[in-house]
Design an enzyme around this catalytic site. Sequence first.
Site, PDB file in Angstrom:
ATOM      1  N   CYS A  82      16.064  -4.321 -15.033  1.00  0.00           N
ATOM      2  CA  CYS A  82      16.169  -4.966 -16.040  1.00  0.00           C
ATOM      3  C   CYS A  82      15.052  -4.693 -17.674  1.00  0.00           C
ATOM      4  O   CYS A  82      16.226  -3.118 -17.875  1.00  0.00           O
ATOM      5  CB  CYS A  82      15.156  -6.192 -15.481  1.00  0.00           C
ATOM      6  SG  CYS A  82      14.922  -7.882 -17.168  1.00  0.00           S
ATOM      7  N   TYR A  83      14.270  -4.894 -17.850  1.00  0.00           N
ATOM      8  CA  TYR A  83      14.127  -3.301 -18.712  1.00  0.00           C
ATOM      9  C   TYR A  83      14.334  -1.519 -18.193  1.00  0.00           C
ATOM     10  O   TYR A  83      14.491  -0.975 -18.751  1.00  0.00           O
ATOM     11  CB  TYR A  83      12.428  -3.479 -19.003  1.00  0.00           C
ATOM     12  CG  TYR A  83      12.202  -2.120 -19.928  1.00  0.00           C
ATOM     13  CD1 TYR A  83      11.773  -2.671 -21.244  1.00  0.00           C
ATOM     14  CD2 TYR A  83      10.712  -0.983 -19.654  1.00  0.00           C
ATOM     15  CE1 TYR A  83      11.995  -1.250 -22.198  1.00  0.00           C
ATOM     16  CE2 TYR A  83      10.785  -0.638 -20.396  1.00  0.00           C
ATOM     17  CZ  TYR A  83      10.884  -0.271 -21.828  1.00  0.00           C
ATOM     18  OH  TYR A  83      10.384   0.466 -23.083  1.00  0.00           O
ATOM     19  N   GLY A 224     -16.341 -12.221   8.140  1.00  0.00           N
ATOM     20  CA  GLY A 224     -15.452 -13.747   8.999  1.00  0.00           C
ATOM     21  C   GLY A 224     -13.494 -13.682   8.327  1.00  0.00           C
ATOM     22  O   GLY A 224     -13.238 -14.585   8.929  1.00  0.00           O
ATOM     23  N   VAL A 226     -10.209 -12.444   6.761  1.00  0.00           N
ATOM     24  CA  VAL A 226      -8.965 -11.120   7.471  1.00  0.00           C
ATOM     25  C   VAL A 226      -9.305  -9.869   7.503  1.00  0.00           C
ATOM     26  O   VAL A 226      -9.259  -9.248   8.571  1.00  0.00           O
ATOM     27  CB  VAL A 226      -7.222 -11.495   6.462  1.00  0.00           C
ATOM     28  CG1 VAL A 226      -6.828 -11.057   7.196  1.00  0.00           C
ATOM     29  CG2 VAL A 226      -7.416 -13.582   6.587  1.00  0.00           C
ATOM     30  N   SER A 228     -11.911  -7.896   6.384  1.00  0.00           N
ATOM     31  CA  SER A 228     -13.361  -7.448   6.194  1.00  0.00           C
ATOM     32  C   SER A 228     -12.659  -7.547   8.728  1.00  0.00           C
ATOM     33  O   SER A 228     -13.130  -6.444   8.923  1.00  0.00           O
ATOM     34  CB  SER A 228     -14.733  -8.152   6.297  1.00  0.00           C
ATOM     35  OG  SER A 228     -14.838  -8.979   6.580  1.00  0.00           O
ATOM     36  N   THR A 229     -12.623  -8.369   8.879  1.00  0.00           N
ATOM     37  CA  THR A 229     -11.921  -8.055   9.819  1.00  0.00           C
ATOM     38  C   THR A 229     -11.275  -7.311  10.504  1.00  0.00           C
ATOM     39  O   THR A 229     -12.185  -6.533  11.967  1.00  0.00           O
ATOM     40  CB  THR A 229     -12.267  -9.401  10.791  1.00  0.00           C
ATOM     41  OG1 THR A 229     -12.715 -11.291  10.527  1.00  0.00           O
ATOM     42  CG2 THR A 229     -12.127 -10.132  12.092  1.00  0.00           C
ATOM     43  N   LYS A 366      -1.905  -7.938   1.599  1.00  0.00           N
ATOM     44  CA  LYS A 366      -2.246  -8.164   2.645  1.00  0.00           C
ATOM     45  C   LYS A 366      -1.770  -9.051   3.912  1.00  0.00           C
ATOM     46  O   LYS A 366      -1.865  -8.513   5.073  1.00  0.00           O
ATOM     47  CB  LYS A 366      -2.978  -9.708   1.648  1.00  0.00           C
ATOM     48  CG  LYS A 366      -3.477 -10.631   2.894  1.00  0.00           C
ATOM     49  CD  LYS A 366      -4.677 -11.183   2.228  1.00  0.00           C
ATOM     50  CE  LYS A 366      -5.982 -11.858   2.779  1.00  0.00           C
ATOM     51  NZ  LYS A 366      -6.803 -11.986   1.979  1.00  0.00           N
TER      52      LYS A 366
END
Length: 510
Positions: A82-83, A224, A226, A228-229, A366
Site C-alpha cells: 500500500c503506502y 493466574g 496466561v 505470567s503463568t 500472545k
Amino acid sequence: MERKAVFILNFGSQYVQLIARRIRELGVYSEIVDWNIPARELEKRNPVGIILSGGPASVYDPLAPLPDESIYKLGVPVLGICYGLQLIAYQLGGRVGKSSQQEYGRATLRILKKDLLFEGIPEEFEVWMSHADKVVELPKDFEPLALSDNSPYAVVANSKRTIYGLQFHPEVVHTFYGKQILSNFLYKICKAKKNWKMTDIVKEKTEEIRKRVGNSKVIAALSGGVDSTVASLLTYRAIGNKLHCFFVDHGLLRYGEREEVETNLKALGLPLKIIDASSLFLERLKGIEDPEEKRRIIGNTFIEVLEKEALKVKDARYLLQGTLYPDVVESAGIKGSAKIKTHHNVGGLPEKMNLKLLEPFRELFKDEVREIGRILGVPEEILNRHPFPGPGLAIRIIGEVTEEDLNILRRADRIFIEELKREGFYNNIWQAFAVLLPIRSVGIKGDVRTYDKVIALRAVESTDGMTADWFRFPSHFLDRVARRIVNEVRGVGRVVYDISSKPPSTIEWE
Ligand code: XMP
C-alpha cells in the site's frame, strides 16, 4: 550472530503487527522497526527481507515519512504494501497521484504476468484494498504484474532487483491467497530459511534465562493469567527453586479465584506463596470513588506488599514480567496513542528495589506465548482464560468499593461465566464480566416492592483489546442469565446488557 529476520518498516499502518505475525506464522522471524532506521543499521541486523508497511500519509505530503533510500540498494528483497508500494514508486523515480476513485474493501485482482510471487495462485482472485492514492507512473525498469479495476499498477516489480510492491493488503484474511503471496515472497524471493519454531524457541529461551540469572534469584508476581503463568513455568523449568513466585490476594478477585489459581499453579509444580493483603487494600480503598485514584492506590499497595516479601529473598536480582511484543512496540512510541487509562503493572518495582527486569516474552505475540504454554503442558483452561485487569473488581464496581458490593458482584459474575461456559460461548469471547452500577431501581419480588442494585453484563469480541465489538448473544441466553442473577443474587433487582463498542466506549466501565 543475530537470527536472520524480515524487518518491517512501520509507517503507521493499523496492520503492522499483523504483518509481523503472518511472517512468523510462516516460520520466519520478523521484527517491526521504525520507518527511519538507517540502511546501514538495518544491514548490520542481518535482514533476509524488508517490508515497507502501509500508512496514513501521502508520499507527496511535505511531512511524509520517507525511508532511507539506500535500503533499496542493500541487495535484500523489498516488499512494499500500500503506502509502501507508493514509496517505492515515488523514491525510485515514478509518480504517485490522488486517485479519483478511492478504493476501499474488496477488489478483484487480475494477474498479468507469471512471477515467483504468484506461484500456486489462480489468475484472478479477491483482495482487500484500502487506499486513496495510486501509482500513476512506474519507475524505470519496473513492470506491472497485476491490476484491479481501479489500479492499473496493483502489483508492480523490478524482479531483477527483487523489489516488489502491492497496492492491496496480503496480511488481512479478506485477501484470498494473501498468505501464499507472503510465503512466496519469503521462500521463493528472499530465499529465507525456516528459523521460527516454537519448540526451538522454548529451548533457546530456557538457555537464555539460565545464563542470564546465574546464581541469583528471580521474583515473579503471578496473576493466574496466561502471560505470567507461562513466563513463570518457563523460568521455573530453567532455574528451578531460584524462582520465587508470589500471588497477592488484594481482595478484589472473582468468586473462588484465589483457590482456583492456587490449585492450577501448584498442579504445574510452581512454588507459590500466597499473600493475603485483602484487608489492607480494602481499607485503603474506603471512600474512594475516582477510577484513576483506585488504580493508583491498588498499584502502589501492590508494589508495597510485593516489595516486603521480595526483600526477604536473599540475592533476588530479577523481576520476571510477561511483557509482550505489542507492549514493546507501543511503548517505543512507534504508535503514538493517548493515555486513556493507567494500566497498572508492577513497573515501579524494579527501580525501587534495584531489580532488573527479566522479560522472556518481549519479542513474542500472545498466540506465541499460548503455544509455548501448550508445549510446557499448561492446561487449555488457563491458556484460554479471559484477561483480568490488575485492579480486579475494583474497577467493575462503579464508585466506592465495599465488601458487600464485592460479594454481590462476585455472585452475579459467577453466574454469567458459568452460563457462558455451559453454552460454549466462553472461548469465542475476548472478555466477559459483570459490572455493579451505583444506582438502585424499583422492582417487585413476591408481592413486595424492592429497591435494589443494577448489574450490567459486558461481553466483547476482540483480537487485542484495542478495539472491540459487543457480543451478539441469542436472546434466550441473556434471558436465562438475567433471571438467574435476579433470582439468586440478593440485592440485585435488574440486569442490563451493554451494547457499546470500543471505540468510543472502553471495555471496562472505569
Ligand atoms: P479498556 O477498558 O481500556 O481495556 O478498553 C482494555 C484491556 O485492558 C484491561 N484493563 C486493565 N488491565 N490494569 C490492567 O492490568 C488496568 O487498570 C486495566 N484497565 C483495563 C481490560 O480488562 C481490557 O482487557
